[in-house]
Design an enzyme around this catalytic site. Structure first.
Site, PDB file in Angstrom:
ATOM      1  CG  HIS A 153      -2.003  -0.962   1.267  1.00 32.10           C
ATOM      2  ND1 HIS A 153      -2.790  -1.215   0.161  1.00 32.10           N
ATOM      3  CD2 HIS A 153      -2.490  -1.738   2.259  1.00 32.10           C
ATOM      4  CE1 HIS A 153      -3.706  -2.122   0.490  1.00 32.10           C
ATOM      5  NE2 HIS A 153      -3.544  -2.458   1.742  1.00 32.10           N
ATOM      6  CB  SER A 184     -15.035  -0.336   0.628  1.00 29.48           C
ATOM      7  OG  SER A 184     -14.485  -1.599   0.835  1.00 29.48           O
ATOM      8  CE1 TYR A 242     -13.449  -4.040  -6.759  1.00 25.35           C
ATOM      9  CE2 TYR A 242     -15.370  -2.959  -7.713  1.00 25.35           C
ATOM     10  CZ  TYR A 242     -14.825  -3.935  -6.906  1.00 25.35           C
ATOM     11  OH  TYR A 242     -15.643  -4.808  -6.225  1.00 25.35           O
TER      12      TYR A 242
HETATM   13  P1  A3P Z   1     -16.806  -3.537  -0.993  1.00 24.06           P
HETATM   14  O1  A3P Z   1     -16.570  -3.228   0.458  1.00 24.06           O
HETATM   15  O2  A3P Z   1     -17.268  -2.331  -1.759  1.00 24.06           O
HETATM   16  O3  A3P Z   1     -17.681  -4.714  -1.218  1.00 24.06           O
HETATM   17  P2  A3P Z   1      -9.413  -4.632  -0.799  1.00 24.06           P
HETATM   18  O4  A3P Z   1      -9.228  -6.001  -1.306  1.00 24.06           O
HETATM   19  O5  A3P Z   1      -8.486  -3.617  -1.438  1.00 24.06           O
HETATM   20  O6  A3P Z   1      -9.402  -4.583   0.688  1.00 24.06           O
HETATM   21  O7  A3P Z   1     -10.840  -4.159  -1.286  1.00 24.06           O
HETATM   22  C1  A3P Z   1     -11.993  -4.752  -0.755  1.00 24.06           C
HETATM   23  C2  A3P Z   1     -13.136  -4.482  -1.681  1.00 24.06           C
HETATM   24  O8  A3P Z   1     -13.028  -5.332  -2.837  1.00 24.06           O
HETATM   25  C3  A3P Z   1     -14.475  -4.806  -1.024  1.00 24.06           C
HETATM   26  O9  A3P Z   1     -15.399  -3.906  -1.634  1.00 24.06           O
HETATM   27  C4  A3P Z   1     -14.674  -6.240  -1.472  1.00 24.06           C
HETATM   28  O10 A3P Z   1     -15.996  -6.688  -1.390  1.00 24.06           O
HETATM   29  C5  A3P Z   1     -14.176  -6.171  -2.906  1.00 24.06           C
HETATM   30  N1  A3P Z   1     -13.782  -7.477  -3.452  1.00 24.06           N
HETATM   31  C6  A3P Z   1     -13.119  -8.480  -2.824  1.00 24.06           C
HETATM   32  N2  A3P Z   1     -12.965  -9.514  -3.638  1.00 24.06           N
HETATM   33  C7  A3P Z   1     -13.540  -9.195  -4.810  1.00 24.06           C
HETATM   34  C8  A3P Z   1     -13.727  -9.885  -6.050  1.00 24.06           C
HETATM   35  N3  A3P Z   1     -13.284 -11.119  -6.230  1.00 24.06           N
HETATM   36  N4  A3P Z   1     -14.368  -9.233  -7.048  1.00 24.06           N
HETATM   37  C9  A3P Z   1     -14.828  -7.971  -6.881  1.00 24.06           C
HETATM   38  N5  A3P Z   1     -14.694  -7.279  -5.718  1.00 24.06           N
HETATM   39  C10 A3P Z   1     -14.054  -7.878  -4.698  1.00 24.06           C
END
Ligand code: A3P
Length: 348
Positions: A153, A184, A242
Site C-alpha cells: 500500500h 468500503s 476496479y
Molecule cells: P466492498 O466493500 O465495496 O464490497 P481490498 O481487497 O483492497 O481490501 O478491497 C476490498 C473491496 O473489494 C471490497 O469492496 C470487497 O468486497 C471487494 N472485493 C473483494 N474480492 C472481490 C472480487 N473477487 N471481485 C470484486 N470485488 C471484490
C-alpha cells in the site's frame, strides 16, 4: 499461517542483507523510527488512536510507518518481482487472486486450484506487513520462488529507488472510485476497531477522508503518484481501475497477462482459460469458499483479520446506499480539483 509458496524451487538470491549485517541494519532502522516518530504530526486514527503524517502521507505509527522504513532500508527487489500496489479497499484482494492465477496458470488445474483452499492474501502476501516477523521461516522472502508476488500500500514516492528505478520488475496498481473506497473502508475498519472504542460515524470518516487523513491517504495523492509514474513508464506500471475490471474482466485479464510477460496464447484463449481465471477469482466464487469464510489472516504481529471481511459486496456504486447528496457533491468536487489536468477520471 505461513505464506503459500507455489513450489519448492527458489532463486538463490538474497533479498534481505546477510545475517552478519542484519542486526546492525535492523538497529539503524529502529533508531531512525524512534527518532522520527515523536516529531510527526498526528491525526485521528480509524482503528488506532491516531495516524501520523510522514512525508505527506498518513500512516499507522506502529505498523505502517515501521514497515515502510523496513522496506526503504532493507528490501532488495529481484528483476522478476511483481508488485501489486493499491490504496486500501480498492480491490487488492481481487487483483491478488487474478495475478496469482494468471502467472501460475500452467502449474495448477482449475479443479484443485490453490485459491480454492488458500486465501488470496496468503497466495500473494503483503511485503511491508510481514517484514518484521521475527520468525523468518513464516515469511522467508529469500525462499520465495520467482516471480515473487508481493503486495504493497506504500505510496509511490515513498518507495525506495531500488524498487522504482529497477528496469524489469513490474507494478500493477488497482484504483477505484473514492466514494466506493470511502464506504468500503469505513465499514471494514469499523469491524476492526477495538471494542473499547466507539464506532466511527460515517460523517466523521467522511471528514477525515476528505482531509486526507486515512491509512496511506490522502487518497488522491496516492492514486496520482502511481498514475503519473504509469504515464512515464508504462512498461513498468500498469494502472487499472476496479470499475473497468468489473465491466470487462476478460479484456483486463488479457492485458494483465501481456503486461506481466505471461500473454495468453490463442490456444489458451480458445480453450477458455481467461474465462476460467475470471470465474475462479470472481466475487461470487471466492466469497463463498470455506477458506474465505472462516480463516483469519495475520497481517502483522498485532493485526489479525477474518478473511470474510475482505469480501463484502464487490459492487460498483454501492456508495449510493450510504452517502448523502452533499457528501457526494463535496467528494466529487475534491476529486475533480485534485485530478484536474492529470487525465485521470473516476466515474461519477
Ligand atoms: P466492498 O466493500 O465495496 O464490497 P481490498 O481487497 O483492497 O481490501 O478491497 C476490498 C473491496 O473489494 C471490497 O469492496 C470487497 O468486497 C471487494 N472485493 C473483494 N474480492 C472481490 C472480487 N473477487 N471481485 C470484486 N470485488 C471484490
Amino acid at each position: 499461517m505461513a505464506a503459500f509458496q507455489p513450489s519448492l524451487e527458489c532463486d538463490n538470491i538474497s533479498n534481505i542483507h546477510s545475517e552478519q549485517t542484519d542486526s546492525d541494519l535492523i538497529q539503524k532502522t529502529d533508531e531512525r523510527y524512534r527518532e522520527t516518530l515523536p516529531n510527526l504530526p498526528k491525526g485521528k486514527g480509524w482503528i488506532t488512536k491516531h495516524l501520523v503524517q510522514y512525508q505527506g502521507f498518513w500512516l499507522t505509527p506502529n505498523a505502517a510507518l515501521k514497515n515502510l522504513m523496513w522496506v526503504q532500508d532493507h528490501f532488495k527487489p529481484r528483476p522478476t518481482d511483481i508488485f501489486l500496489a493499491s490504496f486500501p479497499k480498492s480491490g487488492t484482494t481481487w487483483l491478488k487472486a487474478l495475478i496469482f492465477a494468471t502467472v501460475n496458470r500452467t502449474r495448477y488445474g482449475f479443479a484443485d486450484h490453490p485459491l480454492l483452499t488458500t486465501g488470496p492474501h496468503d497466495c500473494f502476501p503483503f511485503l511491508d506487513a510481514h517484514l518484521q516477523e521475527k520468525d523468518r521461516s513464516r515469511f522467508d522472502l529469500d525462499r520465495f520462488p520467482s516471480p515473487r508476488l508481493l503486495s504493497i500500500h506504500i505510496p509511490y514516492i515513498l518507495l525506495p529507488n531500488s524498487m522504482t528505478d529497477h528496469q524489469s520488475c513490474r507494478f500493477v496498481y488497482i484504483s477505484r472510485d473514492p466514494k466506493d473506497v470511502l464506504v468500503s473502508k469505513w465499514l471494514f475498519l469499523n469491524k476492526l476497531r477495538p471494542k473499547d472504542l466507539p464506532p466511527i460515524s460515517l460523517e466523521e470518516a467522511f471528514e477525515l477522508f476528505c482531509q486526507g487523513i486515512s491509512h496511506y491517504g490522502p487518497f488522491w495523492d496516492h492514486v496520482l503518484g502511481y498514475w503519473e509514474a504509469s504515464l512515464e513508464t508504462p512498461e513498468k506500471i500498469l494502472f487499472l481501475k476496479y470499475e473497468d475490471l468489473k465491466k470487462e474482466p476478460l479484456v483486463v485479464v488479457k492485458r494483465l497477462g501481456d503486461f506481466l510477460g505471461y500473454p495468453f496464447s490463442l490456444e489458451e484463449e480458445s480453450k477458455g482459460v481467461v474465462e476460467e481465471i475470471v470465474k475462479l477469482c470472481s466475487f461470487e466464487n471466492l466469497s463463498t469458499l470455506e477458506v474465505n469464510k472462516v480463516s483469519e489472516q495475520k497481517f502483522s504481529k498485532d493485526t489479525i483479520i477474518d478473511n470474510r471481511h475482505f469480501f463484502r459486496k464487490g459492487k460498483v456504486g454501492d456508495w449510493k446506499s450510504y452517502l448523502t447528496t452533499e457528501m457526494v457533491e463535496r467528494l466529487d468536487e475534491i476529486t475533480y480539483e485534485k485530478l484536474l489536468g492529470s487525465g485521470l477520471v473516476f466515474g461519477s
